[in-house]
Design an enzyme around this catalytic site. Structure first.
Site, mmCIF file in Angstrom:
data_model
loop_
_atom_site.group_PDB
_atom_site.id
_atom_site.type_symbol
_atom_site.label_atom_id
_atom_site.label_comp_id
_atom_site.label_asym_id
_atom_site.label_seq_id
_atom_site.Cartn_x
_atom_site.Cartn_y
_atom_site.Cartn_z
ATOM 1 N N SER A 33 -34.060 53.219 -41.409
ATOM 2 C CA SER A 33 -35.490 53.381 -41.166
ATOM 3 C C SER A 33 -35.736 54.804 -40.676
ATOM 4 C CB SER A 33 -35.949 52.374 -40.103
ATOM 5 O OG SER A 33 -37.315 52.518 -39.817
ATOM 6 N N ALA A 34 -36.785 55.435 -41.181
ATOM 7 C CA ALA A 34 -37.153 56.818 -40.837
ATOM 8 C C ALA A 34 -36.227 57.860 -41.446
ATOM 9 C CB ALA A 34 -37.234 57.019 -39.322
ATOM 10 N N LYS A 37 -37.022 57.542 -46.997
ATOM 11 C CA LYS A 37 -37.024 56.846 -48.284
ATOM 12 C C LYS A 37 -38.419 56.749 -48.898
ATOM 13 C CE LYS A 37 -35.357 53.096 -46.572
ATOM 14 N NZ LYS A 37 -35.373 53.595 -45.172
ATOM 15 N N SER A 105 -32.100 48.078 -47.354
ATOM 16 C CA SER A 105 -31.006 47.377 -48.061
ATOM 17 C C SER A 105 -29.659 47.671 -47.401
ATOM 18 C CB SER A 105 -31.001 47.724 -49.551
ATOM 19 O OG SER A 105 -31.157 49.097 -49.811
#
Length: 202
Positions: A33-34, A37, A105
């Site tokens: 996260s961060a 993406k 993922s």
């Protein structure tokens, strides 16, 4: 799976390719996260559309508002989340669109299954590791999620209280603490050209 269903054939991949004048594929952006993406996915989608190429972005947060709103963040639910996205992205790729997925993922086995699903259908799957040191991701923390995870408010948060298994052999490895969003999008675009998935557009 039910036994009273029948697969209905439709247009062939080659027929769609002739119509769209491009190959389809799935670009699978994975990372913490961060890590960047979604930002890269947005920039890439815009770049491809500017080149008159058909692309569609599947975003981790957006999908949980609809298709996957019944799923949580347990390992089982994360597995099912990625299984569904794998199937959806395969359909986009089969339509000769460039499917851009941006999902944490975290489990390697889920990404490998997604790759195998595409391989069985004769479709290209491009895994891209959007990499950033954990401390940089925490400094960015645009949604305040790392702070909440450190405080124990969010359970099973990838990178803090749940594992992230980095790709062993991704097609591309992007360090977003060393490259700009525009540079990352261009690298992916040029990779698609080099793999003859798309033709160079002036």
């Amino acid at each position: 799976m039910a036994t009273n269903i029948t697969w209905h054939p439709n247009l062939t991949y080659d027929e769609r390719k002739a119509l769209r004048k491009q190959d389809g594929c799935t670009i699978w952006l994975t990372g913490l996260s961060a890590s960047g993406k979604s930002t890269i996915a947005c920039a890439l989608e815009q770049l491809l559309l500017q080149k008159n190429l058909s692309a569609y972005r599947l975003d981790g947060d957006n999908i949980r508002f609809g298709l996957n709103k019944d799923l949580g963040f347990s390992e089982k639910d994360r597995n099912e989340n990625i299984r569904r996205i794998s199937e959806v992205s395969k359909l986009f790729a089969d339509s000769c669109a460039i499917s851009i997925t941006s999902f944490i993922s975290p489990y390697r086995v889920d990404r490998d299954r997604a790759r195998e699903l595409h391989k069985e259908a004769g479709l290209k799957f491009i895994e891209i590791f959007v990499d950033v040191p954990l401390e940089v991701a925490e400094q960015r923390d645009p949604k305040g999620l790392y702070k909440k995870a450190r405080e124990g408010v969010i359970k099973e948060f990838t990178g803090i209280s749940a594992p992230y298994e980095a790709p062993k052999a991704p097609e591309l490895h992007l360090r977003t603490d060393q490259k700009t969003v525009e540079e990352c999008a261009t690298i992916i675009y040029e990779y698609l050209i080099s793999e003859k998935i798309i033709r160079k557009h002036l």
